[in-house]
Design an enzyme around this catalytic site. Structure first.
Site, short mmCIF file in Angstrom:
data_model
loop_
_atom_site.label_atom_id
_atom_site.label_comp_id
_atom_site.label_asym_id
_atom_site.label_seq_id
_atom_site.Cartn_x
_atom_site.Cartn_y
_atom_site.Cartn_z
N ASP A 182 4.17 -8.99 -7.37
CA ASP A 182 3.67 -8.05 -8.39
C ASP A 182 4.67 -6.94 -8.70
OD1 ASP A 182 1.67 -7.02 -10.17
OD2 ASP A 182 1.21 -5.48 -8.68
N HIS A 190 10.10 -4.76 -10.42
CA HIS A 190 10.40 -3.33 -10.53
C HIS A 190 11.34 -2.84 -9.43
CE1 HIS A 190 7.21 -3.69 -13.30
NE2 HIS A 190 6.20 -3.34 -12.54
N LYS A 215 -0.61 -0.58 -2.63
CA LYS A 215 -1.77 -0.14 -3.42
C LYS A 215 -2.68 0.64 -2.48
CE LYS A 215 -1.78 -2.81 -7.38
NZ LYS A 215 -0.87 -2.09 -8.28
N LYS A 275 0.30 8.65 -5.79
CA LYS A 275 1.01 7.87 -6.80
C LYS A 275 2.39 8.50 -6.94
CE LYS A 275 1.90 5.58 -10.74
NZ LYS A 275 2.34 4.19 -10.69
C1 BG6 Z 1 2.70 -3.44 -12.90
C2 BG6 Z 1 1.95 -4.05 -11.75
O1 BG6 Z 1 3.77 -4.24 -13.29
O2 BG6 Z 1 3.19 -2.16 -12.51
C3 BG6 Z 1 0.82 -3.14 -11.31
O3 BG6 Z 1 1.44 -5.31 -12.14
C4 BG6 Z 1 1.33 -1.76 -11.01
O4 BG6 Z 1 0.15 -3.68 -10.18
C5 BG6 Z 1 2.17 -1.24 -12.16
O5 BG6 Z 1 0.22 -0.91 -10.81
C6 BG6 Z 1 2.85 0.07 -11.81
O6 BG6 Z 1 3.45 0.56 -12.97
P1 BG6 Z 1 3.45 2.12 -13.28
O7 BG6 Z 1 4.20 2.21 -14.57
O8 BG6 Z 1 2.04 2.57 -13.38
O9 BG6 Z 1 4.17 2.75 -12.12
#
Ligand code: BG6
Length: 468
Positions: free
Chosen positions: A236, A241, A324, A329
Site C-alpha cells: 500500500d 510512496h 495505520k 499523522k
Molecule cells: C495512499 C494509501 O496511497 O496513501 C493510503 O493507499 C494512505 O492507505 C495514503 O492513507 C496516504 O496519503 P496521504 O497523502 O494522506 O499521506
C-alpha cells in the site's frame, strides 16, 4: 486556462474519486486551472450524478456554489462493467457525441480509479472501443491513461499488467502515478538539494550517519478492508510512496529537473536498495473491519532497515517506518549527520548532538535544520536550535486535495516525472517480494499507540533512535 479536455474517471463511485479526484477537480475549477472540460464518470453502481457529487462534498472545504454548478453542469455518468466491451463502446459513443457538441478536439485523460487486477482488461477495452487511441507523443491531440498505485500486487502481477498494456499504447500515454511525487515538499527535495551548493558536498557516507523516513497515519483502514487485506502496508505505501521518497533523497544529480532525467536517477537508486531486516505489526481492531478475513496476518505496520549498494551511501542505514492507526499523522524525512569530534574538556558536555535536516511533508510543509548553539549567559552549554523554512507560513496552507490538483495538472501538461517508470516499479516490487520472504517478526499493537511494544527492540538492535 486549460485547453478543452474530456476527463473520464472509471470507478467514479469509489473512495479515491470521492476523497481525492472530485475534490481536486473542484479545486482546479476554483483555481481556474480547468475551464473547458467534460467529466465522464463510469462505474458499476446505479447512481445519479448528484449522488456521486454529494458524497464528495465533505472533502471539499470551501464550497463555492458557482464552482459547484460548473462541475455539475459538465458531469455525466454512465454505468459500466470493466469486463464488458459493449459498455466501453457505449461510453465512447457518448463521449464522442458530447465532444462534437462542444467542439472539443479529442484530448482525453482516462483515470483508472480501480484495482490493479482490472488494469489489463480495462486497457484492452479502452483500446478496442477506441475510447483511447494509440497516439504519438508530439501530435496535435493527446490521450493519456492514469494507473493508480499499487501497479500490481507483486513483481509477477506487475510484469503481467505491463506486458498487457505496453503494446496497446505508447509509453508517453501511460501514467503509473504516485501522488506522493506531487506533494509540495516532495518535489522540493530535489530542488533544494540541487539548487543550494551547501548540501551536495555533505550528502554522502562521509557526513551522513543515517536517514529515517517515517510515514505515520492516525486513520485505520476504514471501509477499504477487501483491498487492504489483500495488499497490506508493504504494497500500500512502502512499495510506492516510501521507496520513491528514498530514491529522491538518495539519487544522483539529474541533468535537468524534469521527466526522464529524474526518472533515470530514481531508477538507479531503486535497483541498488537492499533490505537488511525489520519487523511488522497489526493494530488490535484490524480484524473487525469489514472485508478483513478472520485470523488475517496482513501487516498494518512495518519498520525496516535498508542499505543502498553504491559508493555515495556505503554503510549508511536508511530506516523506514509506517503504519495505520498510530498516534499521529506525519510524514517526515530526517537526515542525521555524523557527530563532530568533541572539543570540550568537561566530559559531561560530550558528545554533542548531531545536526539534523528534517523534511516535513505532512502535517506542515517545512524544512528544518537543527544546529548546535551556545546557551545564552556565562556557560559553555550547547543547545540545539532550529533554522526553519516553513512553507505554509510563507505561501499559505495547501488544501488536502492539492496533491491531486498538481497531479492532474502535470498529467494534462504531459509532465512525466509524476509518473513512475516501469523499471522503477520492477525494482520496488523485487524489494517487497524479498521482504515478504523474510518472515519478519509480527506483533499486535494498540490502535492509537506508537506501534508494537516489541518494535523498541529494533532500536536497540540497530543502535538507533526514531526521531519524531
Ligand atoms: C495512499 C494509501 O496511497 O496513501 C493510503 O493507499 C494512505 O492507505 C495514503 O492513507 C496516504 O496519503 P496521504 O497523502 O494522506 O499521506
Amino acid at each position: 486556462m486549460s485547453e478543452p479536455i474530456s476527463i473520464i474517471v472509471l470507478g467514479i463511485t469509489g473512495d479515491l474519486a470521492r476523497r481525492k479526484i472530485i475534490p481536486a477537480l473542484y479545486q482546479m475549477i476554483a483555481q481556474k486551472k480547468l475551464d473547458k472540460f467534460l467529466l465522464f464518470g463510469a462505474a458499476l453502481e446505479d447512481m445519479s450524478t448528484d449522488e456521486i457529487l454529494d458524497r464528495a462534498k465533505e472533502f471539499i472545504t470551501d464550497s463555492d456554489p458557482a464552482v459547484w454548478q460548473k462541475l455539475k453542469d459538465n458531469f455525466f455518468y454512465q454505468r459500466l462493467n470493466f469486463k464488458r466491451i459493449d459498455d466501453f463502446k457505449k461510453l465512447e459513443k457518448f463521449v464522442s457525441k458530447k465532444e462534437k457538441e462542444h467542439q472539443f478536439s479529442g484530448n482525453r485523460l482516462v483515470y483508472l480509479a480501480a484495482s490493479a487486477e482490472f488494469y489489463c482488461e480495462i486497457t484492452e477495452n479502452l483500446a478496442a472501443s477506441k475510447l483511447v487511441t494509440k497516439l504519438p507523443s508530439k501530435g496535435t491531440i493527446w490521450q493519456r491513461i492514469v494507473y493508480e498505485k499499487p501497479f500490481g500486487h507483486n513483481l509477477q502481477s506487475a510484469l503481467e499488467i505491463n506486458a498487457c498494456i505496453k503494446p496497446l499504447f505508447n509509453e508517453s500515454q501511460i501514467y503509473r502515478i504516485d501522488h506522493y511525487l506531487t506533494k509540495e515538499l516532495v518535489s522540493n527535495i530535489t530542488l533544494i538539494r540541487f539548487t543550494n551548493c551547501i548540501f551536495e558536498p555533505l550528502w554522502n557516507f562521509q557526513y551522513i550517519d543515517n536517514v529515517q523516513i517515517i510515514l505515520s497515519e492516525e486513520i485505520d483502514i476504514g471501509n477499504r478492508g477487501p483491498y487492504y487485506d489483500k495488499y497490506g502496508v508493504l504494497a500500500d505505501v512502502v512499495q510506492n510512496h516510501m521507496l520513491e521518497l528514498m530514491a529522491l533523497v538518495a539519487m544522483e544529480q539529474p541533468k535537468q529537473l524534469t521527466g526522464e532525467y529524474i526518472r533515470d536517477q530514481r531508477a538507479k537508486v531503486l535497483e541498488k536498495i537492499n533490505i537488511l531486516g525489520g519487523s511488522v505489526g497489526q493494530y488490535d481492531s484490524y480484524q473487525k473491519a469489514p472485508g478483513v478475513q478472520k485470523g488475517s496476518q496482513t501487516s498494518t505496520f512495518v519498520q525496516l532497515k535498508a542499505e543502498i549498494n553504491n559508493h555515495r551511501w556505503s554503510g549508511v542505514p536508511f530506516y523506514l517506518k509506517t503504519g495505520k492507526c498510530l498516534d499521529k499523522k506525519e510524514t517526515k524525512i530526517h537526515i542525521k549527520f555524523k557527530q563532530v569530534e568533541c572539543l570540550f574538556l568537561v566530559a559531561d558536555k560530550c558528545p554533542i548532538e548531531s545536526n539534523y535536516l528534517t523534511i516535513e511533508i505532512t502535517p506542515e510543509a517545512a524544512f528544518t535544520l537543527t544546529l548546535n548553539a551556545k546557551k545564552p549567559g556565562m556557560t559553555n552549554e550547547v543547545i540545539p536550535v532550529k533554522m526553519e523554512f516553513c512553507h505554509s507560513c510563507i505561501f499559505g496552507q495547501v488544501t488536502s486535495a492539492e496533491d491531486y490538483v498538481v497531479l492532474l495538472g502535470e498529467i494534462i501538461n504531459g509532465e512525466q516525472s509524476v509518473s513512475v517508470r516501469f523499471d522503477e516499479i520492477e525494482s520496488t516490487w523485487k524489494i517487497i517480494d524479498k521482504v515478504n520472504t523474510m518472515n519478519l517478526p509480527f506483533h499486535k499493537y494498540k490502535c492509537g499507540s506508537s506501534g508494537p511494544k516489541e518494535a523498541k527492540n529494533f532500536e536497540k538492535k540497530h543502535g538507533m533512535r526514531w526521531l519524531s
